[in-house]
Design a protein around this motif. Structure first.
Motif, mmCIF file in Angstrom:
data_model
loop_
_atom_site.group_PDB
_atom_site.id
_atom_site.type_symbol
_atom_site.label_atom_id
_atom_site.label_comp_id
_atom_site.label_asym_id
_atom_site.label_seq_id
_atom_site.Cartn_x
_atom_site.Cartn_y
_atom_site.Cartn_z
ATOM 1 N N ASN A 177 42.766 36.905 42.503
ATOM 2 C CA ASN A 177 41.627 36.227 43.121
ATOM 3 C C ASN A 177 41.966 36.040 44.591
ATOM 4 O OD1 ASN A 177 39.733 34.424 44.085
ATOM 5 N ND2 ASN A 177 40.155 32.838 42.593
ATOM 6 N N THR A 178 41.174 36.655 45.459
ATOM 7 C CA THR A 178 41.353 36.492 46.890
ATOM 8 C C THR A 178 40.079 35.873 47.453
ATOM 9 O OG1 THR A 178 42.768 38.461 46.935
ATOM 10 C CG2 THR A 178 41.911 37.695 49.036
ATOM 11 N N ASN A 201 37.000 36.563 45.549
ATOM 12 C CA ASN A 201 36.811 37.978 45.234
ATOM 13 C C ASN A 201 37.875 38.367 44.213
ATOM 14 O OD1 ASN A 201 34.667 38.624 47.119
ATOM 15 N ND2 ASN A 201 36.207 38.288 48.706
ATOM 16 N N TYR A 202 37.447 38.935 43.097
ATOM 17 C CA TYR A 202 38.358 39.252 42.007
ATOM 18 C C TYR A 202 38.601 40.758 41.943
ATOM 19 C CZ TYR A 202 37.388 34.470 40.802
ATOM 20 O OH TYR A 202 37.269 33.111 40.857
ATOM 21 N N PHE A 203 39.862 41.117 41.746
ATOM 22 C CA PHE A 203 40.276 42.514 41.715
ATOM 23 C C PHE A 203 41.136 42.769 40.486
ATOM 24 C CE2 PHE A 203 39.781 41.195 46.100
ATOM 25 C CZ PHE A 203 38.965 42.186 46.619
#
Length: 91
Positions: A73-74, A77-79
């Protein structure tokens, strides 16, 4: 960290890219569930020393790839990443 094995056909091998001064990667698109109505195309990342696992692999070859499932989680925004740590070329 969760892991899984994926078996399928190498569909696309991308060129190696230098992401940072200390990190380079090469991506493989693996087609799984080829015999199903909707095959799945998964992007698998080979980082730094794992890039060499792709030596001898070309599009159309059957392979089994062991991956770590990673996510972060940035700032909301999830990757997700599938990071390879082992590869076997199948006959």
């Amino acid at each position: 960290m969760p892991t899984t094995d994926l078996t399928g056909t190498a569909h696309v091998l991308f060129a190696e890219t230098q992401v940072t001064d200390n990190y380079k990667k090469k991506d493989l698109i693996l087609c799984v569930d080829e015999d199903k109505p909707f095959p799945q195309y998964l992007k698998i990342q080979f980082g730094n020393t794992k890039i060499d696992l792709l030596n001898g692999v070309s599009a159309g070859m059957r392979v089994k790839v062991s991956v770590q499932l990673k996510g972060k989680n940035t700032n909301g925004n999830y990757f997700n990443n599938l990071d390879a740590y082992q590869l076997e070329i199948l006959k």
